[in-house]
Design an enzyme around this catalytic site. Structure first.
Site, mmCIF file in Angstrom:
data_model
loop_
_atom_site.group_PDB
_atom_site.id
_atom_site.type_symbol
_atom_site.label_atom_id
_atom_site.label_comp_id
_atom_site.label_asym_id
_atom_site.label_seq_id
_atom_site.Cartn_x
_atom_site.Cartn_y
_atom_site.Cartn_z
ATOM 1 N N SER A 47 0.826 -1.211 0.000
ATOM 2 C CA SER A 47 0.000 0.000 0.000
ATOM 3 C C SER A 47 0.856 1.255 0.000
ATOM 4 C CB SER A 47 -0.957 0.001 1.200
ATOM 5 O OG SER A 47 -0.247 -0.123 2.410
ATOM 6 N N GLU A 48 2.038 1.206 0.664
ATOM 7 C CA GLU A 48 2.994 2.313 0.583
ATOM 8 C C GLU A 48 4.424 1.790 0.625
ATOM 9 O OE1 GLU A 48 -0.518 4.824 1.665
ATOM 10 O OE2 GLU A 48 0.266 2.992 2.550
ATOM 11 N N THR A 49 5.288 2.517 -0.081
ATOM 12 C CA THR A 49 6.735 2.332 0.014
ATOM 13 C C THR A 49 7.343 3.691 0.364
ATOM 14 O OG1 THR A 49 6.801 0.488 -1.547
ATOM 15 C CG2 THR A 49 8.852 1.703 -1.222
ATOM 16 N N HIS A 102 1.999 3.913 8.722
ATOM 17 C CA HIS A 102 2.643 2.613 8.904
ATOM 18 C C HIS A 102 4.008 2.566 8.233
ATOM 19 C CE1 HIS A 102 1.287 1.369 4.836
ATOM 20 N NE2 HIS A 102 2.154 0.379 4.950
#
Length: 276
Positions: A44-46, A73
């Site tokens: 979902s995110e990097t 996160h």
């Protein structure tokens, strides 16, 4: 060769939490390269960490489709990793430069606490405005459906029970349309019922950003704690939120609210990581 660290933030157990990619020494990467890496990682995110002239670190966050101003996160992932790799010290405070501003990070032995922006209590939405987003929505009528932000804007949606929350059937196309219309990241649905004596149990839907559902959302739960303090528990300063159970990725997100003189208000979201 670019090294991508893969960790899970806010994990309750080995297979729990929300996966994030972390790339250090990203100073020479272009925005297009970051987008490509984030899409390939597929989480979902990097997060991409580079040097900063304004803070201890500069961090940029990319979903599989676009850049976002802040990610809870992924921040938890970055600073737990920095501590574990002995690049920073325990029991110290560091700062990160993000598109949401310069924010503090408190480093603990097994977790970190990230500062979020001061809460914004934005538009209250009518249930009719959400028509079609969920096929079986049974919302909690004595609490508002409100856009909130502690760094990213989400629609906070109170529902009546854990059973109702688990049985929500999202229409992702309709949620995308509503998110565009309201200029929000997504919908953070919650119930006051919980599995483990937490303050709330949540589900998060952000299909506009390529995230149909997310297992642990730091910024959204920071906003939720501020929402709960305003509408449900005005004297409470520490919160624990459950998330990710419908995805078989149990997560626990801790939130601390600090108030002081002259309306001095701070929001901290905390948790640990597990390596993937």
């Amino acid at each position: 060769m670019i090294k991508i660290h893969k960790v899970s933030a806010f994990a309750v157990q080995k297979n729990g939490g929300n996966p994030a990619g972390v790339v250090f020494d990203a100073d020479n990467l272009t925005e297009q390269q970051m987008k490509k890496i984030a899409a390939e990682v597929g989480y979902s995110e990097t997060a991409f960490v580079s040097q900063s002239q304004l803070a201890d670190f500069k961090v940029r966050f990319f979903t599989p489709t676009s850049e976002v101003d802040l990610c809870g996160h992924a921040t938890i992932a970055v600073f737990n990793l920095l501590r574990d790799l002995k690049k920073i010290n325990t029991n110290e405070i560091y700062t990160q430069q993000t598109k949401a501003g310069i924010l503090q990070i408190k480093i603990k032995e097994k977790e970190v606490l990230m500062e979020q922006t001061k809460p914004k209590y934005l538009d209250i939405i009518r249930p009719s405005d959400m028509r079609g987003c969920f096929h079986n929505l049974d919302y909690l009528e004595n609490m508002p459906i409100q856009i909130m932000s502690t760094g990213l804007a989400d629609l906070i949606l109170p529902v009546k029970s854990l059973k109702t929350l688990y049985n929500l059937k999202p229409n992702f196309d309709k949620i995308k349309e509503l998110s565009k219309k309201l200029n929000i990241v997504g919908i953070h649905a919650f119930t006051l019922e919980s599995l483990h004596n937490s303050n709330a149990h949540a589900r998060n839907f952000a299909p506009l950003y390529g995230i149909n559902e997310e297992a642990a959302t730091g910024t959204s739960n920071g906003a939720l704690a501020c929402y709960l303090q305003k509408y449900y528990s005005p004297s409470l300063k520490s919160y624990v939120m459950e998330q990710g159970y419908t995805m078989d990725r149990p997560s626990e997100i801790k939130v601390k609210l600090k108030t002081g003189n002259n309306n001095h208000f701070k929001v901290y979201v905390g948790g640990g990581i597990k390596r993937i």
